[in-house]
Enzyme design. Structure first.
Site, mmCIF file in Angstrom:
data_model
loop_
_atom_site.group_PDB
_atom_site.id
_atom_site.type_symbol
_atom_site.label_atom_id
_atom_site.label_comp_id
_atom_site.label_asym_id
_atom_site.label_seq_id
_atom_site.Cartn_x
_atom_site.Cartn_y
_atom_site.Cartn_z
ATOM 1 N N SER A 113 107.696 -51.621 15.833
ATOM 2 C CA SER A 113 106.745 -52.147 16.300
ATOM 3 C C SER A 113 105.922 -52.671 14.063
ATOM 4 C CB SER A 113 106.146 -51.003 16.708
ATOM 5 O OG SER A 113 104.037 -52.078 16.625
ATOM 6 N N HIS A 114 105.107 -51.941 13.910
ATOM 7 C CA HIS A 114 104.734 -51.704 12.776
ATOM 8 C C HIS A 114 106.192 -51.343 11.454
ATOM 9 C CE1 HIS A 114 103.953 -47.520 13.969
ATOM 10 N NE2 HIS A 114 103.949 -47.416 13.120
ATOM 11 N N ASP A 277 101.374 -57.031 13.913
ATOM 12 C CA ASP A 277 102.476 -56.551 13.592
ATOM 13 C C ASP A 277 103.751 -57.124 13.866
ATOM 14 O OD1 ASP A 277 102.286 -55.481 16.200
ATOM 15 O OD2 ASP A 277 102.726 -53.785 16.418
ATOM 16 N N ASP A 279 106.319 -56.706 16.427
ATOM 17 C CA ASP A 279 106.271 -56.833 17.859
ATOM 18 C C ASP A 279 105.053 -57.251 18.274
ATOM 19 O OD1 ASP A 279 105.171 -54.578 17.700
ATOM 20 O OD2 ASP A 279 105.578 -53.738 19.661
ATOM 21 N N ASP A 281 101.996 -56.844 19.040
ATOM 22 C CA ASP A 281 101.218 -56.054 19.767
ATOM 23 C C ASP A 281 99.727 -55.561 19.195
ATOM 24 O OD1 ASP A 281 101.899 -54.523 18.962
ATOM 25 O OD2 ASP A 281 102.619 -53.035 20.942
ATOM 26 N N ARG A 282 99.515 -55.524 17.822
ATOM 27 C CA ARG A 282 98.512 -55.074 16.842
ATOM 28 C C ARG A 282 97.455 -56.237 16.667
ATOM 29 N NH1 ARG A 282 99.586 -49.779 13.869
ATOM 30 N NH2 ARG A 282 101.204 -48.901 14.837
ATOM 31 N N LYS A 376 99.320 -53.144 23.847
ATOM 32 C CA LYS A 376 98.177 -54.185 23.896
ATOM 33 C C LYS A 376 99.086 -55.490 23.640
ATOM 34 C CE LYS A 376 99.536 -51.316 19.854
ATOM 35 N NZ LYS A 376 100.175 -50.298 20.379
HETATM 36 C C1 VG1 Z 1 101.149 -44.780 16.415
HETATM 37 C C2 VG1 Z 1 99.252 -45.230 16.446
HETATM 38 C C3 VG1 Z 1 99.259 -45.544 17.824
HETATM 39 C C4 VG1 Z 1 100.166 -46.779 18.109
HETATM 40 C C5 VG1 Z 1 101.181 -46.689 18.736
HETATM 41 C C6 VG1 Z 1 102.665 -47.647 18.364
HETATM 42 O O1 VG1 Z 1 101.225 -44.294 16.927
HETATM 43 O O2 VG1 Z 1 98.669 -44.638 16.236
HETATM 44 O O3 VG1 Z 1 98.263 -46.040 18.015
HETATM 45 O O4 VG1 Z 1 99.974 -46.602 20.201
HETATM 46 O O5 VG1 Z 1 101.653 -46.398 17.405
HETATM 47 O O6 VG1 Z 1 102.170 -48.838 17.906
HETATM 48 P P1 VG1 Z 1 101.188 -43.121 15.894
HETATM 49 O O7 VG1 Z 1 101.918 -41.631 17.352
HETATM 50 O O8 VG1 Z 1 102.637 -43.427 14.521
HETATM 51 O O9 VG1 Z 1 100.188 -42.103 15.654
HETATM 52 V V1 VG1 Z 1 103.600 -49.940 17.571
HETATM 53 O O10 VG1 Z 1 102.199 -51.272 17.799
HETATM 54 O O11 VG1 Z 1 103.616 -49.343 16.644
HETATM 55 O O12 VG1 Z 1 103.774 -49.909 19.419
HETATM 56 CO CO CO Z 2 103.328 -52.959 17.947
#
Ligand code: VG1
Ligand code: CO
Length: 543
Positions: A113-114, A277, A279, A281-282, A376
Protein backbone atom coordinates in the site's frame (compact mmCIF):
# COMPACT_ATOMS: atom_id res chain seq x y z
CA UNK A 1 4.07 -30.02 -15.02
CA UNK A 2 6.20 -31.55 -12.32
CA UNK A 3 5.09 -31.44 -8.70
CA UNK A 4 7.67 -30.85 -6.05
CA UNK A 5 7.23 -31.14 -2.31
CA UNK A 6 9.63 -28.80 -0.59
CA UNK A 7 10.55 -29.30 3.05
CA UNK A 8 10.61 -26.10 5.02
CA UNK A 9 10.62 -24.83 8.56
CA UNK A 10 8.24 -22.48 10.32
CA UNK A 11 9.39 -18.88 9.94
CA UNK A 12 8.86 -16.57 12.87
CA UNK A 13 6.95 -13.32 12.67
CA UNK A 14 4.58 -14.06 9.78
CA UNK A 15 1.71 -12.42 11.63
CA UNK A 16 -0.63 -10.34 9.46
CA UNK A 17 -1.09 -6.77 10.73
CA UNK A 18 -3.72 -4.11 10.04
CA UNK A 19 -3.77 -5.13 6.38
CA UNK A 20 -1.94 -8.35 5.60
CA UNK A 21 1.70 -9.34 6.07
CA UNK A 22 4.20 -6.57 5.33
CA UNK A 23 7.96 -6.97 5.48
CA UNK A 24 11.06 -5.74 3.71
CA UNK A 25 11.09 -6.97 0.11
CA UNK A 26 14.38 -8.79 0.72
CA UNK A 27 12.75 -10.70 3.56
CA UNK A 28 9.97 -11.80 1.20
CA UNK A 29 12.60 -12.78 -1.36
CA UNK A 30 14.44 -14.94 1.16
CA UNK A 31 14.31 -18.73 1.01
CA UNK A 32 10.78 -20.09 1.51
CA UNK A 33 9.44 -16.82 2.97
CA UNK A 34 6.71 -16.09 0.43
CA UNK A 35 6.10 -19.78 -0.22
CA UNK A 36 5.58 -20.52 3.47
CA UNK A 37 3.06 -17.72 3.81
CA UNK A 38 1.14 -18.76 0.69
CA UNK A 39 1.03 -22.34 1.98
CA UNK A 40 -0.30 -20.94 5.27
CA UNK A 41 -3.00 -19.06 3.37
CA UNK A 42 -4.07 -22.32 1.75
CA UNK A 43 -4.21 -23.93 5.19
CA UNK A 44 -6.06 -20.96 6.70
CA UNK A 45 -8.81 -21.02 4.05
CA UNK A 46 -9.34 -24.78 4.19
CA UNK A 47 -7.30 -25.58 1.08
CA UNK A 48 -7.33 -24.14 -2.43
CA UNK A 49 -8.23 -27.33 -4.36
CA UNK A 50 -11.06 -26.75 -6.81
CA UNK A 51 -11.18 -23.03 -5.99
CA UNK A 52 -11.03 -19.93 -8.17
CA UNK A 53 -9.05 -16.95 -6.91
CA UNK A 54 -8.24 -13.47 -8.16
CA UNK A 55 -4.55 -12.48 -8.02
CA UNK A 56 -2.97 -9.09 -8.58
CA UNK A 57 -0.96 -6.36 -6.96
CA UNK A 58 0.17 -2.77 -6.99
CA UNK A 59 3.12 -3.36 -9.32
CA UNK A 60 5.85 -2.84 -6.77
CA UNK A 61 9.21 -4.61 -7.07
CA UNK A 62 8.79 -8.43 -6.80
CA UNK A 63 5.04 -8.24 -7.67
CA UNK A 64 5.52 -10.17 -10.93
CA UNK A 65 7.75 -12.83 -9.37
CA UNK A 66 5.32 -13.33 -6.50
CA UNK A 67 2.45 -13.83 -8.95
CA UNK A 68 4.39 -16.62 -10.70
CA UNK A 69 5.03 -18.32 -7.34
CA UNK A 70 1.33 -18.13 -6.43
CA UNK A 71 0.38 -19.59 -9.82
CA UNK A 72 2.73 -22.53 -9.31
CA UNK A 73 1.63 -23.15 -5.72
CA UNK A 74 -2.08 -22.92 -6.56
CA UNK A 75 -1.63 -25.32 -9.49
CA UNK A 76 0.25 -27.75 -7.26
CA UNK A 77 -2.69 -27.87 -4.87
CA UNK A 78 -5.30 -28.41 -7.57
CA UNK A 79 -6.87 -24.95 -7.74
CA UNK A 80 -9.43 -24.69 -10.56
CA UNK A 81 -8.58 -21.24 -11.84
CA UNK A 82 -6.73 -18.01 -11.19
CA UNK A 83 -7.94 -14.71 -12.59
CA UNK A 84 -4.85 -12.49 -12.83
CA UNK A 85 -4.59 -8.81 -13.68
CA UNK A 86 -2.50 -8.13 -16.80
CA UNK A 87 1.19 -7.84 -15.90
CA UNK A 88 0.18 -8.90 -12.39
CA UNK A 89 -1.52 -5.56 -11.76
CA UNK A 90 -4.79 -4.91 -9.97
CA UNK A 91 -5.62 -2.02 -7.68
CA UNK A 92 -7.02 -3.19 -4.35
CA UNK A 93 -10.58 -1.96 -5.09
CA UNK A 94 -10.45 -3.48 -8.59
CA UNK A 95 -9.37 -6.81 -7.10
CA UNK A 96 -12.23 -6.59 -4.61
CA UNK A 97 -14.65 -5.92 -7.47
CA UNK A 98 -13.38 -8.86 -9.55
CA UNK A 99 -13.61 -11.23 -6.58
CA UNK A 100 -17.27 -10.27 -6.18
CA UNK A 101 -18.27 -9.91 -9.81
CA UNK A 102 -16.85 -13.27 -10.85
CA UNK A 103 -18.21 -14.99 -7.72
CA UNK A 104 -14.79 -16.40 -6.84
CA UNK A 105 -13.56 -17.98 -3.63
CA UNK A 106 -11.52 -14.90 -2.80
CA UNK A 107 -8.22 -13.44 -3.88
CA UNK A 108 -4.63 -12.63 -3.06
CA UNK A 109 -3.53 -9.00 -3.19
CA UNK A 110 0.17 -8.21 -3.39
CA UNK A 111 0.72 -4.80 -1.89
CA UNK A 112 2.29 -2.88 0.93
CA UNK A 113 0.00 0.00 0.00
CA UNK A 114 1.42 3.38 1.09
CA UNK A 115 4.78 1.88 2.12
CA UNK A 116 7.63 2.58 -0.32
CA UNK A 117 8.61 -0.15 -2.81
CA UNK A 118 11.83 -1.50 -4.29
CA UNK A 119 14.47 -4.11 -3.43
CA UNK A 120 15.34 -2.27 -0.20
CA UNK A 121 11.83 -1.20 0.71
CA UNK A 122 8.58 -3.00 1.48
CA UNK A 123 6.42 -5.79 0.10
CA UNK A 124 3.13 -7.22 1.29
CA UNK A 125 0.50 -9.87 0.74
CA UNK A 126 -3.02 -10.39 1.99
CA UNK A 127 -5.98 -12.66 1.43
CA UNK A 128 -9.45 -11.35 0.63
CA UNK A 129 -12.64 -13.30 1.19
CA UNK A 130 -15.37 -14.24 -1.33
CA UNK A 131 -17.21 -11.03 -0.35
CA UNK A 132 -14.20 -9.11 -1.69
CA UNK A 133 -13.09 -7.87 1.71
CA UNK A 134 -9.88 -8.40 3.70
CA UNK A 135 -9.88 -11.62 5.70
CA UNK A 136 -11.29 -11.08 9.20
CA UNK A 137 -9.13 -11.77 12.25
CA UNK A 138 -10.50 -15.27 12.66
CA UNK A 139 -9.01 -16.18 9.26
CA UNK A 140 -5.76 -14.22 9.62
CA UNK A 141 -5.27 -15.93 12.99
CA UNK A 142 -5.70 -19.32 11.34
CA UNK A 143 -3.17 -18.32 8.68
CA UNK A 144 -0.74 -17.19 11.38
CA UNK A 145 -1.20 -20.44 13.28
CA UNK A 146 -0.43 -22.36 10.10
CA UNK A 147 2.82 -20.43 9.60
CA UNK A 148 4.01 -21.80 12.94
CA UNK A 149 3.62 -25.47 12.12
CA UNK A 150 4.55 -25.73 8.43
CA UNK A 151 7.02 -28.41 7.52
CA UNK A 152 6.51 -28.60 3.76
CA UNK A 153 4.70 -27.03 0.83
CA UNK A 154 3.96 -28.09 -2.71
CA UNK A 155 4.89 -26.19 -5.84
CA UNK A 156 4.72 -27.06 -9.52
CA UNK A 157 7.65 -26.69 -11.89
CA UNK A 158 6.91 -25.08 -15.21
CA UNK A 159 7.54 -22.14 -17.47
CA UNK A 160 6.47 -18.69 -16.31
CA UNK A 161 3.04 -17.66 -17.53
CA UNK A 162 3.15 -14.66 -19.89
CA UNK A 163 1.33 -12.16 -17.69
CA UNK A 164 1.09 -9.62 -20.49
CA UNK A 165 -1.04 -11.76 -22.83
CA UNK A 166 -4.77 -11.23 -22.24
CA UNK A 167 -6.97 -14.32 -22.41
CA UNK A 168 -7.17 -17.79 -20.96
CA UNK A 169 -4.36 -20.29 -20.78
CA UNK A 170 -3.49 -23.20 -18.51
CA UNK A 171 -0.76 -24.10 -16.09
CA UNK A 172 -0.92 -27.87 -15.80
CA UNK A 173 -4.58 -28.59 -15.10
CA UNK A 174 -5.32 -25.12 -13.73
CA UNK A 175 -6.88 -22.39 -15.86
CA UNK A 176 -5.22 -18.97 -15.78
CA UNK A 177 -7.18 -16.03 -17.15
CA UNK A 178 -5.29 -12.80 -17.70
CA UNK A 179 -7.72 -9.88 -17.57
CA UNK A 180 -7.43 -6.20 -18.27
CA UNK A 181 -7.16 -4.67 -14.78
CA UNK A 182 -9.24 -1.59 -15.63
CA UNK A 183 -12.21 -2.70 -17.77
CA UNK A 184 -14.58 -4.08 -15.11
CA UNK A 185 -13.70 -1.41 -12.60
CA UNK A 186 -14.28 1.44 -15.06
CA UNK A 187 -17.64 -0.07 -16.09
CA UNK A 188 -18.71 -0.17 -12.44
CA UNK A 189 -17.75 3.47 -11.91
CA UNK A 190 -19.90 4.47 -14.90
CA UNK A 191 -22.87 2.83 -13.21
CA UNK A 192 -22.30 4.42 -9.82
CA UNK A 193 -21.71 8.01 -10.88
CA UNK A 194 -23.15 10.52 -13.32
CA UNK A 195 -20.41 10.53 -15.95
CA UNK A 196 -22.43 12.91 -18.13
CA UNK A 197 -22.57 15.53 -15.40
CA UNK A 198 -18.87 15.15 -14.58
CA UNK A 199 -17.96 15.19 -18.29
CA UNK A 200 -20.00 18.37 -18.66
CA UNK A 201 -18.19 20.03 -15.79
CA UNK A 202 -14.81 19.16 -17.28
CA UNK A 203 -15.86 20.24 -20.77
CA UNK A 204 -16.78 23.62 -19.28
CA UNK A 205 -13.15 24.30 -18.39
CA UNK A 206 -13.07 22.92 -14.84
CA UNK A 207 -9.44 21.87 -14.37
CA UNK A 208 -8.34 18.85 -12.38
CA UNK A 209 -5.04 17.24 -11.43
CA UNK A 210 -4.76 13.66 -10.24
CA UNK A 211 -1.46 12.41 -8.81
CA UNK A 212 -1.19 8.63 -9.20
CA UNK A 213 2.15 8.76 -7.35
CA UNK A 214 3.81 6.37 -9.87
CA UNK A 215 1.50 3.64 -8.62
CA UNK A 216 -1.19 1.37 -10.00
CA UNK A 217 -4.00 3.94 -10.07
CA UNK A 218 -2.34 5.62 -13.04
CA UNK A 219 -3.87 2.98 -15.33
CA UNK A 220 -7.33 3.58 -13.93
CA UNK A 221 -7.06 7.34 -13.83
CA UNK A 222 -5.88 7.62 -17.44
CA UNK A 223 -8.79 5.54 -18.65
CA UNK A 224 -11.53 6.98 -16.45
CA UNK A 225 -10.56 10.64 -15.97
CA UNK A 226 -8.90 11.38 -19.30
CA UNK A 227 -10.35 8.86 -21.79
CA UNK A 228 -13.91 8.47 -20.53
CA UNK A 229 -14.60 11.76 -18.77
CA UNK A 230 -12.54 13.97 -21.05
CA UNK A 231 -10.21 15.60 -18.54
CA UNK A 232 -7.45 17.42 -20.40
CA UNK A 233 -4.50 15.19 -21.34
CA UNK A 234 -1.87 15.62 -18.66
CA UNK A 235 -4.45 15.90 -15.87
CA UNK A 236 -3.10 12.60 -14.57
CA UNK A 237 0.35 13.12 -13.06
CA UNK A 238 2.90 10.37 -12.37
CA UNK A 239 0.53 7.97 -14.11
CA UNK A 240 2.92 5.22 -15.13
CA UNK A 241 3.32 2.55 -12.44
CA UNK A 242 6.94 1.99 -11.46
CA UNK A 243 8.35 -0.77 -9.21
CA UNK A 244 9.73 1.75 -6.72
CA UNK A 245 7.06 4.45 -7.13
CA UNK A 246 9.63 6.86 -8.48
CA UNK A 247 11.63 6.51 -5.28
CA UNK A 248 8.91 8.09 -3.12
CA UNK A 249 6.30 6.96 -0.63
CA UNK A 250 3.02 6.44 -2.46
CA UNK A 251 1.17 7.94 0.48
CA UNK A 252 -1.41 10.58 -0.47
CA UNK A 253 -0.92 13.13 2.27
CA UNK A 254 0.51 16.65 2.41
CA UNK A 255 3.98 15.30 3.16
CA UNK A 256 4.48 12.75 0.41
CA UNK A 257 2.23 14.41 -2.15
CA UNK A 258 3.66 17.84 -1.41
CA UNK A 259 4.09 18.88 -5.06
CA UNK A 260 0.35 18.46 -5.58
CA UNK A 261 -0.45 20.43 -2.44
CA UNK A 262 1.94 23.16 -3.59
CA UNK A 263 0.16 23.18 -6.94
CA UNK A 264 -3.29 23.81 -5.44
CA UNK A 265 -1.90 26.45 -3.09
CA UNK A 266 -0.07 28.21 -5.95
CA UNK A 267 -1.10 30.79 -8.55
CA UNK A 268 -1.95 28.29 -11.29
CA UNK A 269 -4.06 26.00 -9.11
CA UNK A 270 -6.52 23.64 -10.76
CA UNK A 271 -10.12 23.66 -9.48
CA UNK A 272 -9.78 20.20 -7.99
CA UNK A 273 -6.90 17.86 -7.25
CA UNK A 274 -6.55 14.42 -5.75
CA UNK A 275 -4.01 11.67 -5.17
CA UNK A 276 -4.15 8.01 -4.35
CA UNK A 277 -1.77 5.53 -2.76
CA UNK A 278 0.29 2.55 -3.96
CA UNK A 279 -2.61 0.14 -4.33
CA UNK A 280 -5.28 2.72 -5.19
CA UNK A 281 -7.46 2.37 -2.12
CA UNK A 282 -6.77 5.73 -0.47
CA UNK A 283 -7.55 9.27 -1.58
CA UNK A 284 -6.47 12.78 -0.80
CA UNK A 285 -8.86 15.57 -1.82
CA UNK A 286 -7.77 19.12 -2.58
CA UNK A 287 -9.39 22.19 -4.04
CA UNK A 288 -7.96 25.51 -5.11
CA UNK A 289 -6.30 26.74 -1.92
CA UNK A 290 -7.77 23.96 0.24
CA UNK A 291 -6.70 20.62 1.69
CA UNK A 292 -9.67 18.55 2.78
CA UNK A 293 -8.95 16.45 5.87
CA UNK A 294 -9.98 12.83 5.20
CA UNK A 295 -12.39 12.82 8.14
CA UNK A 296 -14.07 15.96 6.76
CA UNK A 297 -14.18 14.48 3.27
CA UNK A 298 -16.05 11.47 4.62
CA UNK A 299 -18.58 13.74 6.34
CA UNK A 300 -19.06 15.82 3.19
CA UNK A 301 -19.70 12.69 1.10
CA UNK A 302 -22.27 11.49 3.63
CA UNK A 303 -24.02 14.86 3.73
CA UNK A 304 -24.20 15.07 -0.07
CA UNK A 305 -24.75 11.39 -0.87
CA UNK A 306 -28.14 11.78 -2.58
CA UNK A 307 -26.46 13.93 -5.27
CA UNK A 308 -24.84 10.83 -6.80
CA UNK A 309 -26.75 8.03 -8.56
CA UNK A 310 -25.26 5.34 -6.29
CA UNK A 311 -26.92 6.83 -3.22
CA UNK A 312 -29.94 8.45 -4.84
CA UNK A 313 -32.18 6.87 -2.20
CA UNK A 314 -30.05 8.23 0.64
CA UNK A 315 -28.00 6.33 3.19
CA UNK A 316 -29.31 3.94 5.81
CA UNK A 317 -26.14 3.89 7.89
CA UNK A 318 -22.50 4.94 7.96
CA UNK A 319 -19.36 3.84 9.78
CA UNK A 320 -15.95 5.20 10.68
CA UNK A 321 -12.88 3.84 12.39
CA UNK A 322 -12.49 4.92 16.01
CA UNK A 323 -9.62 7.42 15.50
CA UNK A 324 -11.51 9.09 12.62
CA UNK A 325 -13.05 12.41 13.65
CA UNK A 326 -16.64 12.77 14.78
CA UNK A 327 -17.54 14.93 11.76
CA UNK A 328 -19.35 11.93 10.28
CA UNK A 329 -21.32 11.44 13.50
CA UNK A 330 -22.60 15.03 13.30
CA UNK A 331 -23.96 14.40 9.80
CA UNK A 332 -25.39 11.00 10.71
CA UNK A 333 -27.19 12.49 13.68
CA UNK A 334 -28.77 15.09 11.49
CA UNK A 335 -29.80 12.51 8.92
CA UNK A 336 -31.17 10.31 11.69
CA UNK A 337 -29.10 7.29 10.65
CA UNK A 338 -26.75 5.12 12.71
CA UNK A 339 -23.00 5.78 12.72
CA UNK A 340 -20.89 2.76 13.71
CA UNK A 341 -17.44 3.04 15.25
CA UNK A 342 -14.98 0.26 14.38
CA UNK A 343 -11.30 -0.49 15.04
CA UNK A 344 -8.70 0.71 12.53
CA UNK A 345 -8.49 -1.40 9.35
CA UNK A 346 -10.95 -2.00 6.55
CA UNK A 347 -11.61 -5.60 7.58
CA UNK A 348 -13.87 -4.37 10.37
CA UNK A 349 -16.33 -2.71 7.96
CA UNK A 350 -17.01 -5.92 6.01
CA UNK A 351 -19.77 -7.30 8.22
CA UNK A 352 -21.55 -3.95 8.50
CA UNK A 353 -21.52 -3.58 4.70
CA UNK A 354 -22.60 -7.18 4.08
CA UNK A 355 -25.50 -6.78 6.52
CA UNK A 356 -26.57 -3.48 4.95
CA UNK A 357 -26.07 -1.67 8.27
CA UNK A 358 -23.65 0.80 6.70
CA UNK A 359 -23.25 1.83 3.07
CA UNK A 360 -20.53 4.45 3.40
CA UNK A 361 -17.42 3.94 5.53
CA UNK A 362 -14.18 5.77 6.10
CA UNK A 363 -10.94 6.17 7.99
CA UNK A 364 -8.92 9.23 8.94
CA UNK A 365 -6.01 7.74 6.98
CA UNK A 366 -7.71 8.70 3.70
CA UNK A 367 -9.64 5.53 3.07
CA UNK A 368 -13.25 5.93 1.98
CA UNK A 369 -15.61 3.57 0.26
CA UNK A 370 -19.16 2.40 -0.23
CA UNK A 371 -20.94 -0.92 -0.47
CA UNK A 372 -19.97 -1.46 -4.13
CA UNK A 373 -16.79 -3.31 -3.07
CA UNK A 374 -15.39 -4.46 0.26
CA UNK A 375 -12.21 -2.40 0.21
CA UNK A 376 -11.55 1.26 0.43
CA UNK A 377 -11.54 2.86 -2.99
CA UNK A 378 -9.48 5.93 -3.87
CA UNK A 379 -10.72 6.74 -7.35
CA UNK A 380 -14.30 6.10 -6.29
CA UNK A 381 -13.97 8.84 -3.65
CA UNK A 382 -12.50 11.16 -6.29
CA UNK A 383 -15.42 10.50 -8.65
CA UNK A 384 -17.86 10.97 -5.76
CA UNK A 385 -16.38 14.44 -5.16
CA UNK A 386 -16.38 15.32 -8.85
CA UNK A 387 -20.01 14.24 -9.12
CA UNK A 388 -20.95 16.46 -6.16
CA UNK A 389 -19.00 19.38 -7.63
CA UNK A 390 -20.65 18.86 -11.04
CA UNK A 391 -24.18 18.82 -9.62
CA UNK A 392 -23.78 21.54 -6.99
CA UNK A 393 -21.59 23.80 -9.16
CA UNK A 394 -19.83 24.89 -5.97
CA UNK A 395 -16.07 25.01 -5.47
CA UNK A 396 -14.31 22.74 -3.00
CA UNK A 397 -13.68 25.74 -0.73
CA UNK A 398 -17.36 26.72 -0.85
CA UNK A 399 -18.47 23.19 -0.04
CA UNK A 400 -16.14 23.00 2.97
CA UNK A 401 -17.10 26.35 4.31
CA UNK A 402 -20.84 25.66 3.90
CA UNK A 403 -20.37 22.28 5.60
CA UNK A 404 -18.63 23.78 8.62
CA UNK A 405 -21.12 26.62 8.92
CA UNK A 406 -23.94 24.09 9.03
CA UNK A 407 -22.39 21.28 11.07
CA UNK A 408 -19.56 22.91 12.98
CA UNK A 409 -15.98 21.80 12.46
CA UNK A 410 -14.06 18.90 13.95
CA UNK A 411 -10.54 20.31 13.95
CA UNK A 412 -8.27 17.34 13.42
CA UNK A 413 -4.65 16.36 13.05
CA UNK A 414 -2.62 13.17 13.32
CA UNK A 415 0.96 13.17 14.56
CA UNK A 416 3.10 10.18 13.57
CA UNK A 417 6.38 9.28 15.25
CA UNK A 418 7.98 6.85 12.83
CA UNK A 419 10.69 4.25 13.33
CA UNK A 420 10.61 4.52 17.12
CA UNK A 421 12.39 1.69 18.93
CA UNK A 422 9.73 -0.93 19.54
CA UNK A 423 10.45 -1.27 23.28
CA UNK A 424 10.20 2.49 23.79
CA UNK A 425 6.89 2.77 21.94
CA UNK A 426 5.50 -0.19 23.81
CA UNK A 427 6.67 1.25 27.11
CA UNK A 428 4.79 4.49 26.39
CA UNK A 429 1.61 2.56 25.64
CA UNK A 430 2.06 0.28 28.66
CA UNK A 431 2.60 3.18 31.02
CA UNK A 432 -0.41 5.07 29.71
CA UNK A 433 -2.59 1.96 29.77
CA UNK A 434 -1.72 1.43 33.41
CA UNK A 435 -2.69 5.03 34.28
CA UNK A 436 -5.95 5.29 32.31
CA UNK A 437 -8.10 4.76 35.40
CA UNK A 438 -6.41 7.60 37.25
CA UNK A 439 -6.82 10.23 34.52
CA UNK A 440 -10.50 11.29 34.76
CA UNK A 441 -10.92 14.51 36.69
CA UNK A 442 -7.30 15.58 36.22
CA UNK A 443 -6.47 18.72 34.27
CA UNK A 444 -3.71 18.95 31.64
CA UNK A 445 -2.91 22.08 29.65
CA UNK A 446 -6.19 23.53 30.87
CA UNK A 447 -8.24 20.54 29.70
CA UNK A 448 -10.02 18.30 32.18
CA UNK A 449 -10.13 14.60 31.38
CA UNK A 450 -13.72 13.37 31.17
CA UNK A 451 -13.01 9.71 30.35
CA UNK A 452 -10.12 7.44 29.41
CA UNK A 453 -10.21 3.87 28.18
CA UNK A 454 -8.80 1.30 25.79
CA UNK A 455 -11.03 0.81 22.76
CA UNK A 456 -12.52 -2.65 22.23
CA UNK A 457 -15.09 -3.63 19.64
CA UNK A 458 -17.94 -6.09 19.64
CA UNK A 459 -18.97 -6.77 16.08
CA UNK A 460 -22.76 -6.24 16.01
CA UNK A 461 -23.17 -8.79 13.21
CA UNK A 462 -21.18 -11.86 14.23
CA UNK A 463 -20.37 -11.01 17.84
CA UNK A 464 -16.61 -11.28 17.35
CA UNK A 465 -14.52 -9.18 19.71
CA UNK A 466 -11.41 -7.10 19.02
CA UNK A 467 -9.46 -5.78 22.01
CA UNK A 468 -6.54 -3.37 22.50
CA UNK A 469 -7.54 -1.12 19.60
CA UNK A 470 -6.16 2.19 20.87
CA UNK A 471 -6.01 4.28 24.05
CA UNK A 472 -8.54 7.12 24.18
CA UNK A 473 -8.60 10.16 26.40
CA UNK A 474 -11.68 12.39 26.14
CA UNK A 475 -11.73 15.88 27.59
CA UNK A 476 -14.63 17.94 28.88
CA UNK A 477 -15.99 20.02 26.02
CA UNK A 478 -15.65 17.24 23.46
CA UNK A 479 -11.99 17.28 22.43
CA UNK A 480 -9.95 14.07 22.58
CA UNK A 481 -6.67 12.33 21.88
CA UNK A 482 -6.11 8.73 20.79
CA UNK A 483 -2.83 6.80 20.98
CA UNK A 484 -2.20 3.76 18.78
CA UNK A 485 0.73 1.82 17.41
CA UNK A 486 0.67 1.24 13.66
CA UNK A 487 0.15 -2.27 12.35
CA UNK A 488 1.48 -1.69 8.82
CA UNK A 489 5.10 -0.64 9.32
CA UNK A 490 8.16 -2.80 8.76
CA UNK A 491 10.81 -1.00 10.83
CA UNK A 492 10.49 -0.44 14.58
CA UNK A 493 7.22 1.05 15.74
CA UNK A 494 5.16 3.99 14.52
CA UNK A 495 3.26 5.84 17.23
CA UNK A 496 0.12 7.54 15.94
CA UNK A 497 -1.40 10.33 18.03
CA UNK A 498 -4.83 11.41 16.80
CA UNK A 499 -6.00 14.83 18.02
CA UNK A 500 -9.42 16.36 17.69
CA UNK A 501 -11.59 19.22 18.95
CA UNK A 502 -15.12 20.16 17.94
CA UNK A 503 -15.98 23.79 17.24
CA UNK A 504 -19.73 24.34 16.88
CA UNK A 505 -19.56 28.14 16.47
CA UNK A 506 -19.88 28.97 12.72
CA UNK A 507 -17.83 32.13 13.33
CA UNK A 508 -14.82 30.09 14.47
CA UNK A 509 -14.53 27.30 11.93
CA UNK A 510 -11.70 28.79 9.90
CA UNK A 511 -8.05 28.42 10.76
CA UNK A 512 -5.19 26.01 11.05
CA UNK A 513 -5.88 22.75 12.93
CA UNK A 514 -2.42 22.69 14.56
CA UNK A 515 -3.21 26.08 16.13
CA UNK A 516 -6.79 25.22 17.03
CA UNK A 517 -5.55 22.02 18.66
CA UNK A 518 -2.61 23.52 20.56
CA UNK A 519 -4.12 22.76 23.98
CA UNK A 520 -5.01 19.17 23.05
CA UNK A 521 -1.50 18.64 21.67
CA UNK A 522 0.03 19.98 24.88
CA UNK A 523 -2.28 17.83 27.01
CA UNK A 524 -1.38 14.74 24.98
CA UNK A 525 2.32 15.37 25.63
CA UNK A 526 1.72 15.88 29.36
CA UNK A 527 -0.38 12.75 29.66
CA UNK A 528 1.73 10.36 27.61
CA UNK A 529 5.24 11.79 27.95
CA UNK A 530 5.92 11.33 24.24
CA UNK A 531 9.21 13.24 24.24
CA UNK A 532 10.54 11.43 27.30
CA UNK A 533 9.58 7.99 26.01
CA UNK A 534 10.60 8.35 22.37
CA UNK A 535 13.40 10.86 22.67
CA UNK A 536 11.77 12.79 19.83
CA UNK A 537 11.24 16.53 19.84
CA UNK A 538 8.21 16.32 17.57
CA UNK A 539 6.34 14.16 15.08
CA UNK A 540 7.85 13.07 11.75
CA UNK A 541 4.60 13.46 9.90
CA UNK A 542 1.55 15.61 10.57
CA UNK A 543 -1.52 14.86 8.47
C1 VG1 B 1 -2.92 2.24 8.39
C2 VG1 B 1 -4.09 3.17 8.60
C3 VG1 B 1 -5.39 2.40 8.55
C4 VG1 B 1 -5.47 1.64 7.22
C5 VG1 B 1 -4.25 0.77 7.06
C6 VG1 B 1 -4.20 0.05 5.72
O1 VG1 B 1 -2.87 1.30 9.44
O2 VG1 B 1 -3.99 3.85 9.82
O3 VG1 B 1 -6.47 3.29 8.70
O4 VG1 B 1 -6.63 0.84 7.17
O5 VG1 B 1 -3.06 1.55 7.15
O6 VG1 B 1 -4.27 0.98 4.69
P1 VG1 B 1 -1.89 1.44 10.69
O7 VG1 B 1 -2.06 0.17 11.49
O8 VG1 B 1 -0.53 1.65 10.14
O9 VG1 B 1 -2.34 2.67 11.44
V1 VG1 B 1 -3.43 0.71 3.25
O10 VG1 B 1 -4.07 1.76 2.16
O11 VG1 B 1 -1.82 1.03 3.84
O12 VG1 B 1 -3.64 -0.91 2.96
CO1 CO C 1 -3.59 1.32 0.33
Amino acid sequence: MELITVSTRAIEGQKPGTSGLRKKTKVFMGAHYLENFVAAIWAGIGGVAGKTLVVGGDGRYFNDRAVQVIIRMAAAEGAAKLIVGQNGLLSTPAASNLIRKRATNGGIILSASHNPGGPDEDFGIKFNMPNGGPAPEEVTNRIFQATKTLSEYRIAEGQDIDLSALGETTFGEMAVEIVDPVTDYAAMMEELFDFEAIGGLLAGGFRIAFDAMHAVTGLYAHEILENRLGAAPGSVLNGTPSPDFGGGHPDPNPIWAKPLVDLVMGPDAPDFAAASDGDGDRNMILGRGVYVTPSDSLAVLAANAPLVPMFREGLSGVARSMPTSGALDVVAKELGIPCFETPTGWKFFGNLLDAGLAQLCGEESAGTSGDHVREKDGLWAVLFWLNILAVSRMSVAEIMSAHWKKHGRNFYTRHDYEGVETEKAEALMESLRARLGTLPGKTHAGLTVAAADEFAYDDPVDGSKATAQGLRVAFEGGSRVVFRLSGTGTVGATLRVYLEAYEPDPAKTDGDPETALAAVIAAAEEIAGIKAHTGREGPDVRT
